[in-house]
Design a protein around this motif. Structure first.
Motif: not given
Length: 229
Positions: A95-107
């Protein structure tokens, strides 16, 4: 009143996540919709008992990962049938984190978005959070994972905290030699087997290994009941 009429409403399947300081958590959600174009806003519906609900209320932010049709049931199991109060759902997950520090999956993700909560609506067992989109990204163009595909093709079950949960739901058409998980409603069909679990098609339920578990919720074989005609 025939509540099966609600089954005809179309849904997608998403991972909605939020944070509480440095702590992050996410869950499977099917109720995610765009509600306006100016400003660009979306709404998510989250059970009041869930940790993600608590995090959204504290941070006033949430992210949405749009899953693709090839998302394995193991991802649904982790984010839909496990509690963030008991495990770190993102441990071992890409996963990565967006500009607000919120996680989102990458796979197995088509796109993601982040939103700031601008309104909260009490909807009984669930809260509806309406958020103004602050960031978004598109990774690939391929079919999304829909609720119908999950239920009827992947034969997945439904978490009790989901808006569409029915306590007596068994799913599908009852046939001999099919077994239903009494915990989540997943149907084991010998004709399909469990490819993700290494079980080839046309494997009878009685021949499954003793340590085989439901690919959706992780329940053991003893939690399965045979469907009867």
């Amino acid at each position: 009143m025939d509540l099966k009429a609600l089954h005809t409403i179309s849904y997608g399947l998403y991972i909605v996540a939020s944070r509480n300081g440095d702590a992050i958590n996410g869950q499977i959600a099917n109720a995610v919709i765009q509600v306006s174009g100016e400003p660009v806003s979306v709404a998510v519906c989250i059970n009041k008992r869930n940790l993600t609900n608590e995090y959204i209320k504290k941070s006033k932010m949430f992210s949405v990962s749009v899953l693709d049709a090839e998302t394995p049931l193991s991802v649904i199991q982790r984010f839909g049938f496990k509690s963030g109060r008991e495990i770190d759902k993102f441990q071992g997950i890409s996963f990565n984190k967006g500009k607000s520090g919120l996680p989102y999956l990458t796979d197995h993700v088509l796109s993601y978005l982040e939103a700031d909560v601008v309104q909260e609506v009490d909807a009984g067992t669930h809260d509806v959070f309406i958020g103004k989109v602050t960031d978004a990204g598109l990774f690939k163009n391929s079919p999304p994972l829909t609720y119908a595909h999950y239920r009827f093709i992947k034969k997945g079950g439904i978490p009790e905290a989901a808006p569409v949960f029915e306590k007596k739901e068994m799913g599908g058409n009852a046939q001999l030699d099919k077994y239903v998980c009494s915990v989540c409603g997943y149907i084991y069909d010998p004709e399909d087997g469990d490819p993700e679990g290494g079980i080839p098609p046309r494997t009878p339920f009685d021949e499954l290994p003793d340590d085989w578990v439901c690919p959706v919720c992780g329940a053991g074989k003893e939690k399965f009941e045979r469907e009867e005609r």
